[in-house]
Motif scaffolding. Structure first.
Motif: not given
Length: 302
Positions: A208-233
């Protein structure tokens, strides 16, 4: 009368020319394809520009919604246009140049509406039954996200090998049915997958080409092994509040946009609730690599 024209400075030194003088319609240019998600457009004119009209250059999406941009007078005769957030891969946008005026009061003879399409993440897919190996494939240097699915009741082991057959990374080592993702960094080169299995399996690799998808503050949720969306910190102390309700490993790793290790946030077994403070050394785009067998949630604040 001297006409004012505009040159678009595009990737690979391509140029587009438009003349200045008044007009009642906009000229549609052919779409530019495979445009990077962080593309900065530079528009160069043959005469100085009226600075008061720099902000009239706009970018819109397919729904005719205006995209927020930063427009600057780079030099007396050129404008740069940068989207505040990166473009979405595969989406079509439009660069609109309609009301720019020269410093002497001339308008565009042919105002421009130029479509451009953002480069799509390449995906490599492999599937099979039982132990096998794939054909060789090329990877660019940087981030790789691997998604694996397996249906069976025995070992499912996946190795990423280089073209000499040496192990670069153990991607999966599980028993029984499995679906999960993981992210890693690779160098540019030729690779193949070696699979140990008895059941059916499917493996997808994307860069994937990195791009800002999320900004803090944010809560990420999932199930099982996963890779999150891109977040700017920001370059700042960052807090991670984490929970997991599974029975096996819960490992959370912070990676930079290229898949390089940036910090270990959790390394536990079974149910877990905990917090971690981590200093971010460089402002930029990051993602989380989560290894888990249950539901998980991670709240990020700065």
């Amino acid at each position: 009368m001297k006409k004012l024209f505009v040159l678009f400075v595009l990737p690979l030194v391509a140029t587009i020319m438009v003349t200045f003088c008044s007009a009642a319609f906009a000229l549609d240019w052919p779409a530019k394809t495979d445009v990077p998600t962080d593309k900065v457009w530079t528009i160069k004119f043959n005469q100085p520009i009226d600075e008061g009209t720099v902000q009239s250059v706009s970018i819109t999406n397919d729904s005719q919604q205006k995209i927020e941009t930063t427009n600057k007078l780079a030099e007396a005769d050129s404008i740069t246009v940068k989207a505040i957030q990166n473009y979405i891969p595969g989406n079509r946008y439009y660069l609109n140049i309609v009301d720019v005026m020269s410093a002497s009061g001339k308008a565009l003879t042919e105002p421009v509406v130029m479509p451009f399409i953002i480069k799509v993440d390449p995906i490599k897919r492999f599937s099979g039954t039982g132990s096998d190996y794939t054909g060789k494939f090329q990877l660019d240097g940087g981030l790789v996200v691997v998604k694996s699915t397996y249906t069976g009741d025995s070992n499912f082991i996946v190795h990423l090998l280089d073209e000499k057959g040496e192990t670069v990374k153990y991607l999966v080592n599980e028993i029984g049915n499995y679906t999960g993702e993981q992210a890693l960094n690779v160098g540019p080169g030729t690779y193949l997958l070696d699979i140990t299995a008895k059941g059916n399996w499917t493996i997808e690799l994307r860069q994937p080409v990195p791009s800002v998808e999320l900004n803090a503050p944010v809560t990420m949720e999932g199930s099982g092994s996963a890779v999150s969306k891109f977040i700017y910190l920001d370059k700042n102390l960052t807090y991670f509040d984490m929970s997991h309700n599974g029975d096996s490993n819960f490992i959370v790793t912070l990676l930079d946009k290229d898949g390089n290790y940036a910090g270990l946030l959790a390394n536990e077994i079974g149910k877990y609730e905990g917090k971690k403070a981590e200093g971010i050394r460089d402002a930029g785009i990051y993602l989380l690599n989560v290894q888990a067998d249950g539901n998980w949630a991670i709240k990020i604040t700065q």
